[in-house]
Design an enzyme around this catalytic site. Structure first.
Site, short mmCIF file in Angstrom:
data_model
loop_
_atom_site.label_atom_id
_atom_site.label_comp_id
_atom_site.label_asym_id
_atom_site.label_seq_id
_atom_site.Cartn_x
_atom_site.Cartn_y
_atom_site.Cartn_z
N THR A 73 16.02 38.22 -78.18
CA THR A 73 15.27 39.47 -77.84
C THR A 73 13.70 39.12 -77.58
OG1 THR A 73 16.66 41.24 -78.80
CG2 THR A 73 14.38 41.90 -78.32
N LYS B 131 16.75 46.87 -73.04
CA LYS B 131 16.92 47.05 -74.43
C LYS B 131 15.47 47.78 -74.95
CE LYS B 131 17.62 44.74 -78.57
NZ LYS B 131 17.66 43.52 -79.45
N LYS C 147 6.86 47.72 -82.41
CA LYS C 147 6.56 46.71 -81.32
C LYS C 147 7.41 47.15 -80.12
CE LYS C 147 8.68 43.13 -80.84
NZ LYS C 147 9.54 42.22 -80.82
#
Lengths: 293, 293, 293, 293
Positions: free
Chosen positions: C97, C172, C240
């Site tokens: 990711t 995502k 984040k």
């Protein structure tokens, strides 16, 4: 004997500032990307430098007032830039409004050549620049600050020395963040008054007599009621400052829910196509918007 | 010939206001729930009324300055209340800060007896009350407003006539909503400055020189930095006003995301047990709170 | 004949994924920064590559599953990195990711050497990785996606091809942003229930029977009520992702006030020292915090 | 022997519920403000009561399913209302969705006449009502709840007894608040996906495979993408529930910044004239709105 300074950038702000220096007995060598903009300054007694490097070669102290970080970087790092001629004993003062990273990058380059550096963004726009009433938020080398104080006294009503490079940029972000949230609160109040059957002009009068009376409400209120948003400080720049202030908060784990809500309102205003208008145009997002049927 | 007025309620605000009226040549008959509080006023030349009804019987014009809606209702509707003696030709001016519904209820009762009614909440706290520098937000019967203008000129630096009953209360809510959002923006700025390595005192100095300089920042900033929140305007009252302003927005379909975020911060402050401190204590919610391990 | 793949990174996720490939007949050459972690895979039939470059030299197709952007960049660009051996005909699939910029940087480097690139971040954590039930969000070169589909079918229950590089990362972020806002809404509901005299466990039962029933509420609810936040997805990573999703909105002028409010709550949780706990620990910020007296 | 119940209110929900009772062997006496609506129920075997009082006189247990608080109050307190005939030994079950105050008022009146009371709002709309798949949130007298359990088993898939009167209403508010915030998070995600170059339909597919998959996203997503908002649950009712949930939080000093932001978005939707559409129409506020030039 009059101090000699270089001045890079003759936009609205820079032109007013360089003019003030000339009027107060400084010898000024000016440069602007479009050189023809220097002519008016020459009438006031300025010399012209052909390039940033030429100005840096001639002058012991160079002031820059550019429109944005890329212009600020360009006059230093590009061909014929300041970096080619800056050297031991010379000072470079960047009064542009840039982020802390840009400031640091310029600082390191200047210092690596033996020069001295000061960031010195200002609070205030065209009128205070013309009247020598800016507020100067300087940070970097204290010795250069002390050398520059005579010039700062001409350009502004007050200057602050804030410590290490980056602190000037940060202080400006904090102030602009508070200002942006206030502008939203003010807009919400104006619309709430109007939609609740109160006269927004009376609200302005009441506000002006109380504990939260401030020049911004007094100046912007009447034009906001007329939906007039001639850009003194463009909304997209205000939103960028909100974003950067929130990012500064993120780094330091400071939760700022009111600033975050204000930032989203400025984004909504951008999505309505209001980014180039004055930041007070966020007022439009609070009003009843038309729903496209 | 001096005008004769009744004055109900001698709390911090009422006492200062009644004293001002006496000093400026008005004949004043005072009443207070704790009658002993009237003594000091008697020294300045006031008469005493034993009950609100007695004051209403004696005086053509009665001013009330009570602490909250229930007290405001009580002096009118309870036994020995104003309603027993109010009649054609008499005026009742309620300067308490109450919601629009309470105001309307009192207005209807007074008018049903042939009396005249004015709501006239004020902006300003103890000091402006003592100095006759309040801002008066009057609404109701215009003729009574014009009769009362001499008294208002003594009590305040400026008075507004805002139209129908309820508009005074609404105007006050709008102003306090803007103030509450500003206090949050200010608190976020102070913590952001401090946690980013800037001196919050310098932030105060910078703010005070710029477009958003205002008496509240100047007055509250230094004590907030010291985490000192002696209550001038209790946080729970500020939060109540935010809630009522948001409810007014709800009625009129005005979306106010910044005020809503500020309101939640004030609620968080209440949940921390800060409701009785000054509304500037919302500053504590922005700071790093301790997590109970 | 079984396909041969390289596999870089044997953390919690990578180990489970590589094991699944081995169990399903793939020949796998593994590498991990701490090489000893490879031993368990060797027992399942894996070969070991001494460096990322060695793996890239040996295998036609290399899958990477690293912990963060810097690790993802390191295995490609550092000495003995993938870039030294990637060449025409080889495919590199980064399932870590990472942000869109990191992905793009790796993509460009791989392609400049004649290689093929796919970013393929996954939705799902340890358990789905072990069970081959991940959701794979692939983007980049369609041809490589089609080659990799057999492996993806082993690793996940479903894979998507989303177009150009960066779209996997963006998808995502969007999902995680919705998840983060939902976690806040859920936390607010749990505390509101509890403080209003309702049993939060009953709330869980009611939620689970209705239109908003979802696995996350069912899984996290009971532990949240016990203030237990063993980290499945660390709060600082969730925050984040909220920040990056808001930045993506900023680029595209999408105002997202609910996500912004949720982000500030996660920041508040970080400031309380909860960043390393599970993201459901944002629940603590809604509770009555202790005010340090 | 079949239990005999009265049923007041044959709107969309009430008709489906009364029909289910009849189909499952209950003897039902129905009443509706527009009596002609009773005809269809009579075909299924219902008797008709001419007034709420008549139904209360005839039946030991009366269920009410009215559209709003004023209708719920009216059938009890108006002439020919339930209160005229309720007495010792009879039970009144109000399944309407009303606020806690309305519920309490009805409860006190019923109990003062010797009757028993249960509030029992439901979660679920038309389809679950028809299928006997409602979720029933009962509160009040436990004994009456136990008597009513056979009927509840027919009407719903699950019923809860939540304690004192008001708790049913509160539980429903908490659930609807979480739902409203989720709908906003979902809308923000759909617009962010679309404006960032991702296909919102793919987002729906990805969401449906993950930890936050839920029936609402699955049901509403496709119509939201088509900007189709046929009202299942009107936006203005959702916003009212957000407001009441926030008020419940205010009473209990629970700060809920995400719910507050969601509430303001619903208000903005109301100001756009979307109040009568489905609550998913809040999606429109996130999109780029047209600015009226």
């Amino acid at each position: 004997m009059a101090m000699e300074v270089g001045f890079l950038g003759l936009g609205i702000m820079g032109k007013a500032m360089a003019t003030n220096l000339l009027r107060n007995g400084f010898k000024v060598t000016v440069w602007n990307r479009t050189l023809s903009k220097c002519d008016e300054l020459v009438e006031h007694g300025a010399s012209i430098g052909e390039t940033p490097a030429a100005v840096a070669k001639k002058c012991k102290c160079i002031i820059a007032m550019l429109s944005d970080p890329s212009a600020a970087l360009s006059v230093v790092f590009d061909k014929d830039g300041v970096l080619e001629e800056i050297c031991h004993g010379k000072g470079y003062i960047d009064m542009s409004t840039v982020d802390a990273d840009t400031s640091l990058k310029i600082s390191e380059a200047i210092i690596s050549k033996g020069g001295h550096f000061l960031e010195a963004p200002v609070s205030g726009s065209k009128k205070p620049a013309e009247d020598g009433q800016l507020v100067i938020l300087a940070a970097g080398e204290k010795a250069l600050y002390e050398e520059a104080i005579l010039a700062f006294n001409v350009l502004g009503k007050k200057s602050f020395f804030l410590g290490q490079v980056g602190n000037g940029a940060k202080m400006k972000l904090v102030v602009n963040m508070i200002m942006g949230s206030m502008m939203n609160a003010f807009s919400e109040g104006l619309v709430l008054a109007g939609n609740s059957g109160l006269d927004p002009h009376t609200l302005l009068d009441v506000l002006d007599l109380g504990a939260i009376a401030n020049p911004m409400f007094k100046l912007k209120g009447p034009t906001m009621i007329q939906s007039s948003y001639s850009p003194a400080f463009p909304l997209k720049h205000q939103q960028k400052d909100m974003r950067l202030a929130l990012a500064l908060g993120d780094e330091n784990a400071v939760s700022m829910p009111v600033a975050a809500a204000a930032n989203e309102a400025f984004k909504k205003a951008r999505s309505l196509g209001l980014g180039d208008l004055d930041f007070s145009a966020v007022h439009e997002t609070v009003k009843d918007l038309h729903y496209p049927s």
